[in-house]
Design an enzyme around this catalytic site. Structure first.
Site, PDB file in Angstrom:
ATOM      1  N   HIS A   1       0.964  -1.194  -0.068  1.00  0.00           N
ATOM      2  CA  HIS A   1       0.237   0.069  -0.241  1.00  0.00           C
ATOM      3  C   HIS A   1       0.876   1.244  -0.090  1.00  0.00           C
ATOM      4  CE1 HIS A   1      -3.159  -3.009   0.529  1.00  0.00           C
ATOM      5  NE2 HIS A   1      -3.824  -1.991  -0.073  1.00  0.00           N
TER       6      HIS A   1
ATOM      7  N   ARG B   1     -15.884   0.369  -1.191  1.00  0.00           N
ATOM      8  CA  ARG B   1     -15.507  -0.962  -0.400  1.00  0.00           C
ATOM      9  C   ARG B   1     -15.666  -1.017   1.053  1.00  0.00           C
ATOM     10  NH1 ARG B   1      -9.479  -3.530  -1.536  1.00  0.00           N
ATOM     11  NH2 ARG B   1      -8.942  -2.081  -0.033  1.00  0.00           N
TER      12      ARG B   1
ATOM     13  N   GLU C   1     -10.351 -12.031  -4.219  1.00  0.00           N
ATOM     14  CA  GLU C   1      -8.881 -12.077  -3.828  1.00  0.00           C
ATOM     15  C   GLU C   1      -8.140 -13.258  -3.146  1.00  0.00           C
ATOM     16  OE1 GLU C   1      -8.161  -8.470  -1.799  1.00  0.00           O
ATOM     17  OE2 GLU C   1     -10.076  -8.568  -0.751  1.00  0.00           O
TER      18      GLU C   1
ATOM     19  N   ASN D   1      -3.824  -8.040  -6.472  1.00  0.00           N
ATOM     20  CA  ASN D   1      -2.608  -7.955  -5.524  1.00  0.00           C
ATOM     21  C   ASN D   1      -2.632  -8.976  -4.430  1.00  0.00           C
ATOM     22  OD1 ASN D   1      -2.443  -5.436  -7.032  1.00  0.00           O
ATOM     23  ND2 ASN D   1      -3.336  -4.146  -5.377  1.00  0.00           N
TER      24      ASN D   1
ATOM     25  N   CYS E   1      -9.751  -4.656 -10.219  1.00  0.00           N
ATOM     26  CA  CYS E   1      -9.261  -3.526  -9.389  1.00  0.00           C
ATOM     27  C   CYS E   1      -7.747  -3.531  -8.852  1.00  0.00           C
ATOM     28  CB  CYS E   1     -10.225  -2.920  -8.402  1.00  0.00           C
ATOM     29  SG  CYS E   1     -10.387  -4.249  -7.075  1.00  0.00           S
TER      30      CYS E   1
END
Ligand code: PEP
Ligand code: MG
Length: 410
Positions: free
Chosen positions: A57, A200, A300, A323, A371
């Site tokens: 991040h 989210r 994810e 990710n 995303c």
């Protein structure tokens, strides 16, 4: 891309990082997302660290800020001295320390060429982009702050594909209350009027830590008590006020709710039940929320990516978080530079999973998007469009480049 030529004046280590009052490149062993979010962005013109990950991040926030960030520079703090003149070459992933005048001139030219290119690409990004044969895909923005929202609009986003709500409160000293949630997102949604936005639910944990939650000493925080797992543990203070704010916002904006780190169908059912419960309670208070927004899930966790049919009757839409998915598939921590070479090799596998997932869900006509950082990898753009994905959500500044590329595809 060479982002900037920077005259480097190193941060005085005794000063707090938020007080950078001259244009500076910060050189450090490691920078966490909280520290970066605190840094004054106007004077922060580059970051160099020895540790970190390309999809952690800190990298994501630096990209959104438009700050060139070089990781994995061995002994950076020892090699670079206060007052050195630096050029960060993000293409080559290198730093030039006190380069010759000739090199400086070469980079100045590269920067000005790039700026001309950027301006041209910006002209292509105001409207939706179509391929020559008329296919299209929405190019949405990943947003984590009001600034990002403004950039999303400026760069021609077709909407917000991922609002990382946790980043809005990463440096708050208190738990955000319902009204704080509401006002914060309202301001962001107003930056991009009349567009669809996906909000989210909080994804705290791993490298997104906050002072108002108990310190977690988990051995494996990325696969531990994070996101909704944490949200339900502190339901009254974390999740409830956020869900309520989303429901109230849905009366004035076209929003969708995205659930992070869903692992089993029951995880999703638990969220849907909570949202319905909050809707009822708000309506008893006179809110008149007649319809709840669409509720979708991040893909994810490998268990979700490999079992789309288990979720199809409950989830309204799906968004690939490449990710986290890559880090779980490759067993390689996205915040750890020592294993980042594994993540660089994850793309083929992740793309294969996306393809299989989309194929399995084709008869159900559910929206599928991406995303995670893979969304901005142009080598897969054509495949993503041909698969019929509904959107790609990327850092706002990438939007013009991607839309320009779409225009050139058949
Ligand atoms: C992802 O995991 O790909 C994602 C988009 O979410 P985050 O980067 O916030 O974990
Ligand atoms: Mg994630």
């Amino acid at each position: 891309m060479i982002s900037k030529l920077v005259i480097e004046i190193l941060e005085d280590k005794k000063k707090s990082p938020s007080k950078i009052n001259i244009p500076s490149i910060v050189v450090a062993e490691k920078i966490n997302p909280n520290t970066l979010a605190e840094l004054e962005s106007k004077n922060l013109i580059g970051l160099i660290t020895s540790k970190g990950g390309l999809t952690d991040h800190t990298s994501i926030i630096a990209k959104a800020m438009g700050v060139p960030y070089l990781i994995n520079v061995e002994n950076a703090s020892e090699k670079i001295k206060n007052g050195d003149f630096l050029i960060i070459d993000s293409n080559e992933k290198s730093v030039k320390i006190n380069p010759e005048k000739e090199t400086i001139l070469k980079y100045k030219k590269i920067i000005s060429d790039q700026e001309i290119k950027n301006r041209k690409q910006l002209l292509n990004s105001k409207d939706k982009a179509f391929t020559k044969s008329g296919k299209t895909i929405n190019i949405m923005a990943n947003v984590g702050s009001l600034e990002d929202g403004k950039k999303a609009f400026e760069y021609g986003a077709d909407g917000i594909g991922l609002l990382r709500t946790e980043l809005c409160f990463i440096n708050s000293s208190v738990v955000p209350e319902e009204e704080t949630h509401y006002k914060t997102y309202k301001k962001i949604l107003e930056t991009i009027p009349e567009k669809k936005c996906t909000l989210r639910l909080l994804d705290f944990g791993t490298d997104k830590k906050v002072s108002y939650l108990p310190v977690s000493n988990e051995q494996n925080p990325a696969i531990g008590n994070r996101a909704l797992r944490l949200g339900f543990m502190y339901y009254e203070s974390l999740l409830k006020p956020q869900i309520r704010s989303f429901l109230r916002l849905s009366k004035i904006f076209e929003i969708k709710i995205l659930c992070p780190m869903i692992t089993t169908p029951n995880d999703l059912i638990q969220v849907i039940d909570a949202i319905k419960q909050e809707q009822e309670e708000l309506n008893l208070l006179g809110e008149e929320i007649n319809e709840i927004p669409e509720i979708g899930i991040m893909v994810e966790v490998p268990n979700v990516a490999m079992n789309p049919l288990d979720f199809v009757s409950t989830a309204d839409f799906f968004s690939f978080g490449t990710n986290d998915l890559a880090q779980f598939l490759m067993a390689a921590d996205r915040t750890n530079e020592m294993v980042s070479h594994y993540l660089e090799q994850a793309n083929q596998t992740v793309v294969k999973l996306i393809k299989d997932f989309a194929k399995a869900l084709k008869p159900y006509k559910k929206e599928i998007s991406i995303c995670g950082e893979l969304a901005s990898n142009q080598s897969y753009l054509k495949e993503f469009i041909d698969l019929g994905l509904s959107s790609l959500s990327v850092t706002p500044s990438q939007i013009p480049k991607i839309k320009t590329k779409i225009l050139s595809l058949i």
